[in-house]
Design an enzyme around this catalytic site. Sequence first.
Site, PDB file in Angstrom:
ATOM      1  N   GLU A 173       0.818  -1.213   0.000  1.00 19.87           N
ATOM      2  CA  GLU A 173       0.000   0.000   0.000  1.00 19.87           C
ATOM      3  C   GLU A 173       0.857   1.271   0.000  1.00 19.87           C
ATOM      4  OE1 GLU A 173      -2.716  -0.333   3.289  1.00 19.87           O
ATOM      5  OE2 GLU A 173      -3.970  -1.803   2.266  1.00 19.87           O
ATOM      6  N   CYS A 202      11.969  15.866   2.699  1.00 16.07           N
ATOM      7  CA  CYS A 202      13.354  16.066   3.159  1.00 16.07           C
ATOM      8  C   CYS A 202      14.186  16.769   2.085  1.00 16.07           C
ATOM      9  CB  CYS A 202      13.983  14.733   3.537  1.00 16.07           C
ATOM     10  SG  CYS A 202      14.364  13.672   2.114  1.00 16.07           S
ATOM     11  N   GLU A 212      -6.531  -7.753  -0.733  1.00 22.02           N
ATOM     12  CA  GLU A 212      -6.956  -7.701   0.664  1.00 22.02           C
ATOM     13  C   GLU A 212      -8.438  -7.353   0.745  1.00 22.02           C
ATOM     14  OE1 GLU A 212      -4.849  -5.250   3.428  1.00 22.02           O
ATOM     15  OE2 GLU A 212      -2.877  -5.789   2.636  1.00 22.02           O
TER      16      GLU A 212
END
Length: 688
Positions: free
Chosen positions: A158, A165, A313
């Site tokens: 997922e 950053c 899922e």
Amino acid sequence: MTLKHAPISAKLPVLMHGADYNPDQWLHDPKVLEEDIRLMKLAGCNVMAIGIFSWAAIEPTEGQFRFDWLDQLLERFQQNGIYAWLATPSGARPAWLSAKYPEVLRVEKNRVRNLHGMRHNHCYTSPAYREKTSIINGKLAERYAHHPAVLGWHISNEFGGDCHCDLCQDAFRAWLQNKYGSLEALNKAWWTSFWAHTYTDWSQVESPAPHGENMVHGQNLDWRRFVTDQTIDFCKHEIDSVKGANPDLPATTNMHMIEGLDYRKFADVLDFISWDAYPTWHQGNDDIELGASIAFYHDLYRSIMRKPFLLMESTPSLTNWQPVSKLKQPGMHRLSSLQAIAHGSDSVQYFQWRKSRGSSEKFHGAVVDHAGHEHTRVFKDVAELGQTLADISEITGTSTPAETAILFDWDNRWAVKDAQGPRNMGIHYEETVLKHHRAFWEQGVPTDVIGSEDDFGPYKLIVAPMLYLCREETGRKLERFVENGGTLVATYWSGIVDEHDLCHLGGFPGPLRKTLGIWAEEIEGLYDEDRNGLALLPDNALGLSGTFEAHEICELIHAEQAEVLGTYTDSFYAGRPALTVNKLGQGKAYYMAARHKEDFLLAFYTSIVNEAGIARALETELPSGVTAALRTDGESDYVFLMNFSGEAKQVKLDEQSYTDVETGEMAETVVGLPVSGISVLKRKAIRK
């Protein structure tokens, strides 16, 4: 068009049934692992996704690898006819990695670096993270890429989120330089002269921030595109690190939340699509709307590659993270699972196999509960579904031949939500798309969900709700589609901006103006309590009559070449065009200037489907809450009748001859569907 696809894995050429399995949580108790094999066979499960969050179990300290438990597991699978999707474990890294290489930890948009923990808390740009994932993935591939029990690669888990950053800022600037070539071109594309946003040095450009720049819409849009590209680049990095050992082993990544990433672009690096579905069934005692919306997402993921996908899922019972964790009522597990098959999935898989004993998801649904045995309602539901999947496995690899498509672009979705007008209290783009799709779902009309860059050729009808971001190229494609005999339906708030989120000049709907034959002068956002109406003109071309409610959005348009089919009933623009049709070449283009509710959309699209000669899965009138879906191999059609109404229903079949796929018996002319009932029927293919 290919109507019968090769199975995703030749090792398991049937409908797949299984779950996410986390044996690394039970290494202290070998008896649990032995019992799991017995229960898997009892439940009719033939595949498990393993190793998804197993980095710490495989590499407990840097450079020290432990594969004994994974060797034993795969050996046990092989001996018992069970297969595995082997995951790369990058979805969550071990604590030693975060401690030694803090650059791998994600920086949030507020520019604060996260602590260790959670999932997906890592930077896809980080050289250290890429190196470490490459090492562990390479070790897995070297050891298991040719293992007979391994079906393919489950890449990470997922994907989602973004990192702000310094490494990602540099990568963003490089991405922009490659795209625009010069600051002059970037400033023009982003319209940075507004509010003196103009950039004079590349170092000044940063990602959007809550305490910095976030009002340059072109910049927001490009950041989201960059995040998608950077995530895909990392996904490709992972795939490359495992494919070298066995290029023939297929790879996928399980998709879930559609908010942050343009999943359509993942098709360039994946072998097949998989996604995770967690509907909130039985909310408000109305499963019709939810059933229709989940059908949309199944259609979306199937359409990305236009071939069968995997439901990687789902929950066999409940979740633990939704606002209310409600149980599936009797029959819903079978219905919701087979709904995925009906819309193109070749699997039903769950999170999770056995409930975790502790931590975040210890109460998330699973096939095996904390009781640890098969004598539960959920286990029985799963086992019965396993038998059904085995009985109907001839469906594996079949296609869904849609003649209708919904146009749904991720960058349009992002741009609509960023637009600041006409309804900042809720523009409801997603809900609008779902309502248009539902009108086809209720008729049993197979529907693809496509992007602007896809081929429009296979379709008779394309529906483009709120195509706010419309490139010139997209406008030309839709124009050619209509000229060549296609039917286009567009709505308010279309053709407004280009790919840089800059407004089209010369009148809206921009590149669609000639095709639609209208000029959109103004758009009015209505308060929630406001209402207007659409009065259909007598003897209009669609044969519709009456007055329908308009709400939330009303656009003031001028019919240029278009014919007026209906007008507004209220406000100062009463009597002005609200629904038009324009004939162009051999086709037609309809325009809805206002937002309407389900009653009008169903009546309108029923007429359009009839006019365009679009085939339904079943040529009969379906009861409210009952839908039909179609898969075919070109020789046989498989029709799924699904009842989401909450009441027992009966469906009268059309004149074709049908058999029940599960029993092989001839179907009656009237099929009874209990609450949450589903029937899978087979007939000789009507269209080859």
